[in-house]
Structure formats: structure tokens, C-alpha cells
Motif scaffolding. Structure first.
Motif, PDB file in Angstrom:
ATOM      1  N   ALA A  27      42.294  15.463   0.086  1.00 23.83           N
ATOM      2  CA  ALA A  27      41.406  14.425  -0.450  1.00 23.83           C
ATOM      3  C   ALA A  27      41.432  13.198   0.452  1.00 23.83           C
ATOM      4  N   ASN A  28      40.299  12.553   0.574  1.00 17.59           N
ATOM      5  CA  ASN A  28      40.194  11.359   1.419  1.00 17.59           C
ATOM      6  C   ASN A  28      39.445  10.283   0.631  1.00 17.59           C
ATOM      7  N   CYS A  29      40.124   9.694  -0.345  1.00 18.26           N
ATOM      8  CA  CYS A  29      39.475   8.725  -1.225  1.00 18.26           C
ATOM      9  C   CYS A  29      39.973   7.317  -0.925  1.00 18.26           C
ATOM     10  N   PRO A 146      29.921  13.362  -3.602  1.00 17.82           N
ATOM     11  CA  PRO A 146      31.089  14.058  -3.035  1.00 17.82           C
ATOM     12  C   PRO A 146      31.095  13.885  -1.515  1.00 17.82           C
ATOM     13  N   LYS A 147      32.307  13.725  -0.962  1.00 15.74           N
ATOM     14  CA  LYS A 147      32.418  13.498   0.483  1.00 15.74           C
ATOM     15  C   LYS A 147      32.802  14.780   1.183  1.00 15.74           C
ATOM     16  N   GLN A 148      31.970  15.196   2.092  1.00 15.01           N
ATOM     17  CA  GLN A 148      32.203  16.445   2.806  1.00 15.01           C
ATOM     18  C   GLN A 148      32.928  16.158   4.117  1.00 15.01           C
ATOM     19  N   SER A 206      44.918  16.140   7.377  1.00 11.56           N
ATOM     20  CA  SER A 206      43.538  16.569   7.324  1.00 11.56           C
ATOM     21  C   SER A 206      42.679  15.336   7.499  1.00 11.56           C
ATOM     22  N   THR A 207      43.136  14.281   6.912  1.00 10.66           N
ATOM     23  CA  THR A 207      42.313  13.092   6.859  1.00 10.66           C
ATOM     24  C   THR A 207      43.186  11.890   7.148  1.00 10.66           C
ATOM     25  N   ILE A 208      42.818  11.123   8.107  1.00 11.65           N
ATOM     26  CA  ILE A 208      43.483   9.852   8.324  1.00 11.65           C
ATOM     27  C   ILE A 208      42.737   8.836   7.476  1.00 11.65           C
ATOM     28  N   ALA A 209      43.464   8.169   6.620  1.00  8.07           N
ATOM     29  CA  ALA A 209      42.825   7.170   5.763  1.00  8.07           C
ATOM     30  C   ALA A 209      42.472   5.953   6.603  1.00  8.07           C
ATOM     31  N   SER A 210      41.631   5.103   6.074  1.00  9.22           N
ATOM     32  CA  SER A 210      41.448   3.815   6.732  1.00  9.22           C
ATOM     33  C   SER A 210      42.613   2.950   6.272  1.00  9.22           C
ATOM     34  N   ILE A 211      43.588   2.771   7.150  1.00  7.33           N
ATOM     35  CA  ILE A 211      44.812   2.059   6.787  1.00  7.33           C
ATOM     36  C   ILE A 211      44.504   0.561   6.746  1.00  7.33           C
TER      37      ILE A 211
HETATM   38  C1  LIG Z   1      38.447   9.427   5.580  1.00  4.35           C
HETATM   39  O1  LIG Z   1      37.821   8.253   5.097  1.00  4.35           O
HETATM   40  C2  LIG Z   1      37.875   7.162   6.003  1.00  4.35           C
HETATM   41  C3  LIG Z   1      37.286   5.966   5.308  1.00  4.35           C
HETATM   42  O2  LIG Z   1      36.062   6.238   4.704  1.00  4.35           O
HETATM   43  C4  LIG Z   1      37.130   7.512   7.288  1.00  4.35           C
HETATM   44  O3  LIG Z   1      37.233   6.441   8.209  1.00  4.35           O
HETATM   45  C5  LIG Z   1      37.742   8.760   7.880  1.00  4.35           C
HETATM   46  O4  LIG Z   1      36.996   9.168   9.004  1.00  4.35           O
HETATM   47  C6  LIG Z   1      37.754   9.875   6.859  1.00  4.35           C
HETATM   48  N1  LIG Z   1      38.426  11.010   7.441  1.00  4.35           N
HETATM   49  C7  LIG Z   1      37.866  12.207   7.477  1.00  4.35           C
HETATM   50  C8  LIG Z   1      38.612  13.238   8.225  1.00  4.35           C
HETATM   51  O5  LIG Z   1      36.818  12.451   6.917  1.00  4.35           O
END
Ligand SMILES: *[C@@H]1O[C@H](CO)[C@@H](O)[C@H](O)[C@H]1NC(C)=O
Ligand SMILES: *[C@@H]1O[C@H](CO)[C@@H](O)[C@H](O)[C@H]1NC(C)=O
Ligand SMILES: *[C@@H]1O[C@H](CO)[C@@H](O)[C@H](O)[C@H]1NC(C)=O
Ligand SMILES: *[C@@H]1O[C@H](CO)[C@@H](O)[C@H](O)[C@H]1NC(C)=O
Length: 458
Positions: A27-29, A146-148, A206-211
């Protein structure tokens, strides 16, 4: 560290690649996704912590909670409380004497991930004394698209099953480009697969959050920080060491467990003047915690904090480290050691900064921190690490988030460069006897953004 790499392991790895591609949950919320009005559908209360919420589907009551900037939660009756997101994984609320924690919902179809940030997976609720457990599901009143995310990164290719290759040219370049730190070759890494290396540095994100950037330093905090010593190190505070020995996580993405437990170990030593020196079991976390994803990653907030408060930690001999996933095999008779008052330094995700970290470090002891690991960091031998921007052409890793333990800070006399002192979990032969120093005051690799603290219960 697992050394021999047999064909069998590679074959098993390739077969499992499809299902094991993610660290943490995928998840990337973001904060903006989560902030707003939620309806919680809550199940029967009255359970203990053995309650299994994974297939929860029988709510008996509804609660409406609105999450406001920056950390204010208000329910439909006007009661107020606190909340924080946890990286990009989920959120926790404390209100009217109860805690609510859930991971954000996601769907996974091969490499296609959909984050459903306006819903949660089944989560856990209980009172602040850890009694009266119930399951719940959250649904935001405002619908989000939903975010793909589709993964086609290099690291996801089959290539990650091959062995890591030392790149002498890369090491040379690092040492040529700057003098702040020295790079070296580590022969032990040549026996590891790319996949193992990714796990070692925090697991495949999987997903780097916006820190978040560090929060501004308030005048009160600045005054307090001014009174602190210029140099401070829990390994040598009035000639006494309060930091437990350096360990080696091997090729399991369990850095979050090592960093979390190392904080609790050190803080117990500080609180008891080294009268008590337990070493805790990361294998218990890897196998038994539902607040993390075993060798695929996790977060110190949920381990040194939430798991330690809700379930407690056990000592190493109760479940010795194996560095692989498995069924929970911790001896049930083992004594549990609890923690409390866990939070992101500053109170919530996004409130951290250098001065708050220094104050907390000196007043309470070492703390878990996370930072972004780039290719060059593997080769760190000594000095004050600053990311060079150079890429390793042989092993082009993606950035990951690695959890470690902050134990001190100082100023280099010759250059005036400020640094942090940090304990890693890659064994004593890595870096400065298992530790490293990294530039301080500039949020180097985001190290001043997500510190976590908790307090052992003696
Ligand atoms: C996760 O969300 C952040 C902020 O919206 C975005 O910058 C980042 O690219 C996203 N990561 C992926 C792998 O979708
Ligand atoms: C919880 O229940 C699910 C099935 O509903 C099961 O797969 C899982 O192993 C259970 N978890 C625990 C910790 O017992
Ligand atoms: C994954 O997403 C891509 C692009 O959105 C699409 O072309 C593909 O069919 C999807 N694959 C699966 C298995 O859903
Ligand atoms: C802490 O332990 C050290 C060494 O064992 C001892 O010298 C010191 O007096 C102790 N401090 C306190 C406050 O008990």
C-alpha cells in the motif's frame, strides 16, 4: 548470513518471485489520502490479544472519526484524540481511552498493485491498557480513486537471483570524489544474491513514500537543545557502554526488528544502569508479529512500540535467530517484556527534527531511526557518510528505507562537520565496528524525518 548458494535455492527463489516481490505491505497511502472523515465498523468487544481479525466481517457498531491536521482526531460526539500515519502503510488513532490501528487496503494482481486508501484492511482496537479487544474496518466517507502502481523495476527482474558483484571501479570513484568517508570492498557480500542484499538494506520497498521534511524547530526546543553537550555517545557515557552488542540480520529483511529491539535493549540498560541487560529475539518478531511482514519488512513504530506494548518482547533464547520466515515457534512459557509511550519523535509522522532527536537521545536513550539506502552505502568503511550520487553499474539498486539505531552524535574537530553515530545490523566487520557515522543537520538520506521512541516497562 547464509553463505552457500545452491542451485536449489535459486530455483526455489525463482519459483517464489511472483508472490514475494514486496516488502512491508505494498500500500502507498499518503497523509492527504488518510486525513478526513472515517466510518469505523467495529466488532464485538471483550476479547483478549489472541483475537484474530484477519477475516473479520461481523461489525456490531459504527463510530465516526474525523482526522484533522496535524494530529487531531475528533469523534461524532466531540471527543478529541490523536492520530498518526505510519509511513505509507496505515494509521493509528488514540481516542476515548481506545486505540485503533489498521493497515490501508490494497489489491495485488501480479505486479499490478492497487492501493485502496479510502478503506482499511481489518484492524485491531483495544483500550489503552490492552484489554477489551475488538476488530474493525475503516471506510472513508470521501471516495478516493484507487491508486495503481505497476512494477517493472530492474530489481523485480529474474536478475535479482544472481550473485552480487563487487565493483572496484565504483569503490574507487567514491574514494576519488570525496574525502568525508571511505569506501571498501566487502568480500562477504560477494556470496550473497542481489535479492539478499535488497533485504539486508531494508527489504524491497514496493513503494517509497513521500517522506516528510523535518519539522521546524520551535524556540523552546532550540533553547533546550542549546544546553546539550556538543558530543554525546551512549557507547561511552561517563566511561560506561549502554549499547547492546552489534548483530547480523543476514539475508532477511528484518532490520526493523533489530533496530526496534536494540532500542529497547539499550533503554533498559540506561534505565537500570546496566543491572538488566536482556537481548531480545528478532525471530519472534519475524515469525509471530502481525504488525509486520516477517523477512519482507516492517516498521519500528509498530514493533518497538505497538507490538512491544500489545504483546511484549521475549529474550533471544526463547526463539533464537534463524533469519527466515516461519510459523510462530516462540516458547509460550517465556516471560514477556513490555514497552509503552511509543510515538514518532515530535508526536506524529512529520513532526521530527534534529534537535528533538538530540534531546530525546540524551534524555531517554538510543532510538530507532530510518534512512534511505543508496548503492554507495554498502561500501561504507569509515568516516562521515554523505550520499555521493554515484550509481553502481553492476548492481543498480533502487532506494530503500533501512531501520537502524541512533546511539550518539558529535562534531568532527578538524572539519566542524556534524554527524550522527548509528548502530547497523550487518555484523561487526562492517563499517566502524558495525556502526557508522552520517552527516547531521541536513536530513541526510531522510535520517532526521522518521525517528521512533518508546519506553520500556520494567
Ligand atoms: C507513492 O506515493 C508517493 C506520493 O504520492 C509517490 O511520490 C510515489 O511515487 C509513490 N510510489 C509508487 C511506487 O507508486
Ligand atoms: C487467522 O485466521 C486466518 C483465517 O481466517 C488464518 O489463515 C490465520 O493463520 C489466523 N492467524 C492466526 C495468528 O491464528
Ligand atoms: C497491469 O497493468 C497494465 C497497465 O495498466 C495492464 O496493461 C496489464 O494488463 C495489467 N496486468 C494485470 C495482470 O492486471
Ligand atoms: C552505575 O554503575 C556504575 C558501574 O557499575 C557505578 O560506578 C555507578 O555508581 C552506578 N551509578 C548509579 C547512579 O548507580
Amino acid at each position: 548470513m547464509r553463505m552457500p548458494v545452491s542451485l536449489f535455492i535459486i530455483a526455489a527463489f525463482l519459483a517464489s518471485l511472483a508472490i514475494h516481490v514486496f516488502a512491508d505491505t505494498p500500500a502507498n497511502c499518503t497523509y492527504e489520502d488518510i486525513r478526513g472523515k472515517w466510518i469505523f465498523m467495529i466488532g464485538n468487544k471483550g476479547h483478549d490479544q489472541t483475537l484474530n481479525c484477519s477475516s473479520f466481517a461481523s461489525p456490531v457498531m459504527k463510530l465516526e472519526i474525523t482526522l484533522y491536521f496535524p494530529d487531531l482526531a475528533i469523534d461524532q460526539f466531540g471527543n478529541t484524540g490523536f492520530w498518526t500515519i505510519i509511513y505509507n502503510q496505515g494509521f493509528e488513532i488514540v481516542i476515548t481511552g481506545r486505540k485503533y490501528f489498521a493497515f490501508s487496503k490494497y489489491k495485488q494482481d501480479g505486479n499490478n498493485i492497487t492501493s485502496v486508501c479510502d478503506q482499511t484492511l481489518p484492524g485491531w482496537s483495544h483500550d489503552i491498557f490492552d484489554r477489551n479487544w475488538a476488530c474493525f474496518i475503516g471506510q472513508k466517507t470521501e471516495e478516493l480513486r484507487p491508486k495503481q502502481t505497476v512494477f517493472s523495476h530492474k530489481e523485480l527482474r529474474v536478475e535479482s537471483g544472481r550473485l552480487y558483484r563487487q565493483n572496484d571501479e565504483f569503490i574507487h570513484q567514491i574514494n576519488q570524489q570525496q574525502k568525508s568517508w571511505q569506501a571498501t570492498r566487502y568480500p562477504q557480500f560477494e556470496k550473497m544474491r542481489i535479492e539478499d542484499m535488497i533485504k539486508m538494506k531494508g527489504g524491497r520497498k514496493s513503494t517509497i513514500a513521500s517522506i516528510p521534511k523535518p519539522a521546524p524547530v520551535t524556540p523552546e526546543v532550540a533553547i533546550k537543545a542549546k544546553r546539550l553537550p556538543d558530543n554525546f555517545d551512549w557507547r561511552n557515557y561517563n566511561d560506561i557502554n549502554y549499547v547492546s552488542p552489534v548483530r547480523n540480520q543476514g539475508n532477511c529483511g528484518s532490520c526493523y526488528a533489530f533496530a526496534s529491539l536494540a532500542m529497547n535493549e539499550a533503554r533498559i540498560r540506561v534505565m537500570t544502569n546496566n543491572t538488566l541487560t536482556p537481548v531480545f529475539s528478532p525471530q519472534d518478531i519475524v515469525e509471530c508479529s502481525e504488525y509486520s511482514q516477517g523477512c519482507d519488512g516492517g516498521f519500528p513504530y509498530l514493533i518497538s512500540g505497538k507490538y512491544a506494548e500489545d504483546f511484549g518482547l521475549v529474550e533471544e533464547e526463547c526463539n533464537p535467530y534463524k533469519g527466515i520466515d516461519g510459523k510462530c515457534s516462540t516458547k509460550p512459557s517465556c516471560q514477556r517484556h513490555y514497552s509503552t509511550k511509543y510515538q514518532y519523535v515530535g508526536g506524529f509522522y512529520g513532526a521530527c527534527n534534529e534537535e528533538l532527536m538530540r534531546i530525546n537521545l540524551v534524555e531517554n536513550g538510543p532510538m530507532a531511526v530510518s534512512f534511505e539506502v543508496y548503492d554507495d552505502f554498502f561500501h561504507y568503511k569509515g568516516g562521515i557518510y554523505i550520499h555521493t550520487g554515484l550509481r553502481d553499474k553492476f548492481n543498480p539498486f533502487e532506494i530503500t528505507n533501512h531501520a537502524v539505531l541512533l546511539v550518539g552524535y558529535g562534531v568532527e574537530p578538524s572539519t566542524g562537520q556534524k554527524y550522527w553515530v548509528v548502530k547497523n545490523s550487518w555484523g561487526e566487520t562492517w563499517g566502524e565496528m558495525g556502526f557508522f557515522r552520517i552527516r547531521r543537520g541536513t536530513d541526510e538520506c531522510s535520517i532526521e524525518s522518521i525517528a521512533v521512541q518508546s519506553e520500556p516497562v520494567l
